[in-house]
Write a protein that holds these residues in place. Structure first.
Motif, PDB file in Angstrom:
ATOM      1  N   UNK B  38       0.828  -1.208   0.000  1.00 32.58           N
ATOM      2  CA  UNK B  38       0.000   0.000   0.000  1.00 32.58           C
ATOM      3  C   UNK B  38       0.862   1.257   0.000  1.00 32.58           C
ATOM      4  N   UNK B  39       0.228   2.394  -0.225  1.00 34.91           N
ATOM      5  CA  UNK B  39       0.950   3.653  -0.279  1.00 34.91           C
ATOM      6  C   UNK B  39       1.663   3.923   1.045  1.00 34.91           C
ATOM      7  N   UNK B  40       2.884   4.378   0.961  1.00 32.84           N
ATOM      8  CA  UNK B  40       3.632   4.745   2.162  1.00 32.84           C
ATOM      9  C   UNK B  40       4.286   3.592   2.880  1.00 32.84           C
ATOM     10  N   UNK B  41       4.326   2.408   2.274  1.00 27.99           N
ATOM     11  CA  UNK B  41       4.891   1.254   2.979  1.00 27.99           C
ATOM     12  C   UNK B  41       6.401   1.177   2.832  1.00 27.99           C
ATOM     13  N   UNK B  42       6.986   2.027   2.004  1.00 35.86           N
ATOM     14  CA  UNK B  42       8.443   2.046   1.909  1.00 35.86           C
ATOM     15  C   UNK B  42       9.010   1.420   0.646  1.00 35.86           C
ATOM     16  N   UNK B  43       8.161   1.159  -0.337  1.00 35.33           N
ATOM     17  CA  UNK B  43       8.643   0.540  -1.582  1.00 35.33           C
ATOM     18  C   UNK B  43       9.641   1.451  -2.295  1.00 35.33           C
ATOM     19  N   UNK B  44       9.240   2.691  -2.479  1.00 36.98           N
ATOM     20  CA  UNK B  44      10.117   3.613  -3.201  1.00 36.98           C
ATOM     21  C   UNK B  44      11.419   3.806  -2.448  1.00 36.98           C
ATOM     22  N   UNK B  45      11.319   3.912  -1.141  1.00 35.11           N
ATOM     23  CA  UNK B  45      12.516   4.120  -0.334  1.00 35.11           C
ATOM     24  C   UNK B  45      13.511   2.990  -0.556  1.00 35.11           C
ATOM     25  N   UNK B  46      13.012   1.768  -0.544  1.00 34.25           N
ATOM     26  CA  UNK B  46      13.865   0.612  -0.743  1.00 34.25           C
ATOM     27  C   UNK B  46      14.533   0.679  -2.117  1.00 34.25           C
ATOM     28  N   UNK B  47      13.732   0.997  -3.110  1.00 35.67           N
ATOM     29  CA  UNK B  47      14.246   1.069  -4.477  1.00 35.67           C
ATOM     30  C   UNK B  47      15.304   2.163  -4.609  1.00 35.67           C
ATOM     31  N   UNK B  48      15.027   3.291  -3.973  1.00 35.32           N
ATOM     32  CA  UNK B  48      15.947   4.425  -4.091  1.00 35.32           C
ATOM     33  C   UNK B  48      17.254   4.166  -3.352  1.00 35.32           C
ATOM     34  N   UNK B  49      17.189   3.328  -2.342  1.00 36.47           N
ATOM     35  CA  UNK B  49      18.442   2.961  -1.679  1.00 36.47           C
ATOM     36  C   UNK B  49      19.286   2.077  -2.595  1.00 36.47           C
ATOM     37  N   UNK B  50      18.618   1.224  -3.347  1.00 38.82           N
ATOM     38  CA  UNK B  50      19.362   0.382  -4.294  1.00 38.82           C
ATOM     39  C   UNK B  50      19.986   1.256  -5.384  1.00 38.82           C
ATOM     40  N   UNK B  51      19.232   2.288  -5.800  1.00 39.23           N
ATOM     41  CA  UNK B  51      19.741   3.186  -6.837  1.00 39.23           C
ATOM     42  C   UNK B  51      20.831   4.104  -6.310  1.00 39.23           C
TER      43      UNK B  51
END
Ligand SMILES: Nc1ncnc2c1ncn2[C@@H]1O[C@H](COP(=O)(O)OP(=O)(O)OP(=O)(O)O)[C@@H](O)[C@H]1O
Ligand SMILES: [Mg+2]
Lengths: 273, 350
Positions: B38-51
């Motif tokens: 769901x929104x705000x669960x940290x998906x983007x954050x995880x991805x951006x750390x990989x990037x």
């Protein structure tokens, strides 16, 4: 219908405004093409006379000043150098300052920005003596650099660039980074081309600002060689028609630069791409 | 060793938000991994750390055998497709694709070859001279993909790249992304909050909730065997029905019916989960549904109704079956396809 009417009405007001501004200029121009005796006896002229070439060449080549070291042509060169120098330096410095303030992890960047911005409240005229003393310590009195440097950092231009950079989405920087752009490349390949129109607008502003300087050039130059056009307007001796001709000529460079760059200028101010 | 390894990766933002908690996972070479949640669960954050676009607060990330925690994003050799595409507005499509190659010092001829190849693959060859502002949403999307592909990076990262497209185009692009990834064979991580997208694209799926991976597995594994109520509710459309109940000595009592021989030793209050598609009509069924609403999708009908105290219970049947509002249905659960969750913590108990 109402819109049509009101747009016509506002055009009318604009036209009136233009006339109010243009008529005095025209009077001076028309008068500058007569002989001095006509002006002295009959006042300002509304129609063109036949002394255009004579009056204007005389002004351009007349050796003025106390030591007869300066011609109008040289003044134009001085003014041009000063205005271009000011425009170039202030655009470059404010572009870079804004870049650092927005994109670098500078502590208290906002506070720093406002400190820079506050300098608008302290124009050169207010701090003219300390500035002079700095310039004289640096041995820059009576030089082009002395004319240019003290006015080539612009808080306004920094404000404009900073606000513009803040509207650029972060993803642009991020994808540029992933594409291998370093700090310098991002500035050159992205920020500079994206702010092209604003750069032109600021260049014009600063050019006109530099061109119009009066008090500072008077103070920092004692040699007549560094006289600028605006100083010359005041110092000019000679007959009234020659003065008029000089006034008209002094208007040409700023007007010219606006005409040449105007399509960027308007875009830059209103920020539509 | 796996291609991409996350070891106890944690992200705490400067303002104290804990976006990712001690997440560990492995992604194999060539795999298509999807993060869904769901929104705000940290998906983007995880991805951006990989990037490399966000610092890693704690933990390690290894890519292709190299610890990349401190490697600058420009050196990581990863490509990312953003939700709003982030195309370079002042460059034409050709230069958008070529920019990353130029920065890597590749010769002009090679750049031209690679860009043309990628453009052909994505069918954007005609637009190479256009600026991004002169392209449609779908075309921009392709350019963004092209920019990623052209560099042949170690890994593709997609952050909800389809969410700005209309429904039809989404489905089309979804298909194209999947095909493209299979053709190019580059390891990919795709973030979405759309579970259909997740199911259709993923080789493996990570269901994320509140900064934690709730479950990791193939889409079918997760669909058939959800470990928690959250995963069960998130994966599957229409959503699984949840009924309150009580489990005692392998007998489950709920909303007016009983299920015997539940394969669980749990005793206490539970939640019973039944997928709408896991039921069928019979004469004397377990569940009695009084129909309130029928949604006809053509191929399927979605029947919403009431059983005892539970409203909006959903049942899915073939579109050929004609069911009227107000009628009463008797339903059985197919093949014991039901799920029992501990009510107190949502964990699966059967
Ligand atoms: N720069 C930031 N500073 C502080 N907190 C942040 C920042 N970015 C994200 N967060 C918080 O971290 C959490 C995770 O955010 P994230 O963007 O990873 O969510 P997401 O799963 O991608 O959601 P969505 O599907 O809406 O994109 C959210 O609670 C968000 O509020
Ligand atoms: Mg997100």
């Amino acid at each position: 219908m109402i819109r049509y009417f009101s747009s016509n009405f506002s055009h009318l007001i604009l036209l009136i405004g233009i006339f109010i501004m243009i008529i005095p200029v025209w009077l001076i121009f028309a008068s500058s093409t007569h002989t001095a005796s006509i002006i002295n006896t009959q006042g300002l002229q509304f129609f063109l006379g036949d002394k255009f070439l004579e009056n204007y060449t005389k002004v351009l080549l007349y050796e003025g000043g106390f030591f007869k070291e300066i011609t109008a042509l040289k003044m134009f060169l001085n003014s041009f150098l000063m205005a271009t120098g000011v425009a170039f330096l202030s655009v470059i410095s404010s572009l870079m300052t804004a870049y650092v303030l927005v994109y670098f992890r500078v502590k208290y960047a906002t506070l720093l920005f406002w400190i820079i911005f506050i300098t608008i409240l302290v124009p050169l005229e207010l701090r003219i003596f300390p500035t002079y003393s700095v310039m004289s310590t640096l041995n820059l009195v009576n030089s082009y650099w002395g004319l240019i440097i003290p006015i080539s950092a612009s808080a306004i231009a920094t404000l404009f660039f900073r606000q513009f950079y803040k509207t650029i989405p972060d993803e642009l920087l991020e994808s540029a980074k992933l594409d291998g752009a370093n700090t310098w490349r991002f500035f050159i390949d992205f920020l500079v081309p994206l702010s092209k129109t604003m750069i032109v607008a600021m260049f014009i502003f600063m050019f006109v600002f530099g061109y119009n300087q009066y008090l500072w050039p008077i103070l920092v130059t004692s040699s007549e060689q560094y006289w600028t056009v605006v100083m010359g307007l005041k110092m000019m001796s000679g007959s009234i028609v020659n003065k008029f001709a000089f006034v008209i000529m002094s208007m040409i460079p700023p007007v010219l630069i606006i005409i040449v760059l105007q399509k960027y200028f308007i875009k830059g101010i209103f920020q539509d791409k | 060793m796996s291609f991409l390894e996350l070891k106890k990766v944690t992200k705490i933002y400067p303002n104290g938000t804990k976006a990712v908690h001690e997440t560990s996972m492995n992604v194999e070479n060539g795999e298509f991994m999807v993060f869904v949640g769901p929104s705000g669960c940290g998906k983007s954050t995880l991805l951006r750390m990989i990037a490399g676009l966000e610092d890693i607060t704690e933990g390690n990330i290894n890519l292709d055998g190299i610890l990349i925690n401190k490697v600058d994003p420009s050196e990581r050799d990863v490509a990312m497709v953003f939700q709003n595409y982030a195309l370079y507005p002042h460059m034409n499509v050709y230069n958008n694709l070529a920019y990353g190659l130029k920065n890597r010092g590749i010769s002009k001829e090679d750049i031209e070859k690679k860009v043309n190849e990628a453009a052909k693959l994505l069918q954007i060859s005609e637009y190479l001279q256009r600026k991004p502002s002169m392209l449609s949403g779908g075309q921009r999307q392709r350019v963004a993909m092209g920019r990623a592909i052209v560099r042949s990076p170690k890994i593709f990262l997609f952050d909800e790249p389809l969410s700005n497209l209309d429904a039809k185009l989404r489905i089309q692009m979804r298909l194209e992304i999947k095909k493209l990834q299979q053709k190019v064979g580059v390891t990919s991580i795709f973030v979405t909050h759309d579970q259909v997208e997740a199911m259709t694209l993923a080789d493996r799926l990570a269901v994320i909730n509140n900064g934690l991976i709730e479950q990791l597995g193939t889409p079918i594994e997760i669909y058939n065997n959800p470990k928690s109520m959250f995963v069960a509710g998130f994966i599957g459309s229409p959503q699984m029905n949840f009924l309150e109940g009580e489990l005692k000595n392998k007998t489950l009592t709920s909303e007016g019916f009983e299920i015997n021989n539940v394969t669980s030793d749990f005793n206490g209050p539970v939640i019973l989960g039944i997928r709408p598609e896991h039921m069928s009509q019979t004469d004397k069924g377990l569940i009695n549904l009084s129909v309130d609403l029928v949604e006809q999708l053509g191929s399927d009908n979605l029947i919403y109704g009431e059983i005892k105290n539970k409203k909006d219970f959903c049942f899915r049947c073939p579109g050929s079956q004609i069911i009227k509002k107000g009628s009463k249905l008797s339903l059985n659960i197919n093949d014991n396809n039901y799920y029992v969750f501990d009510k107190s913590n949502g964990n699966r108990v059967n």
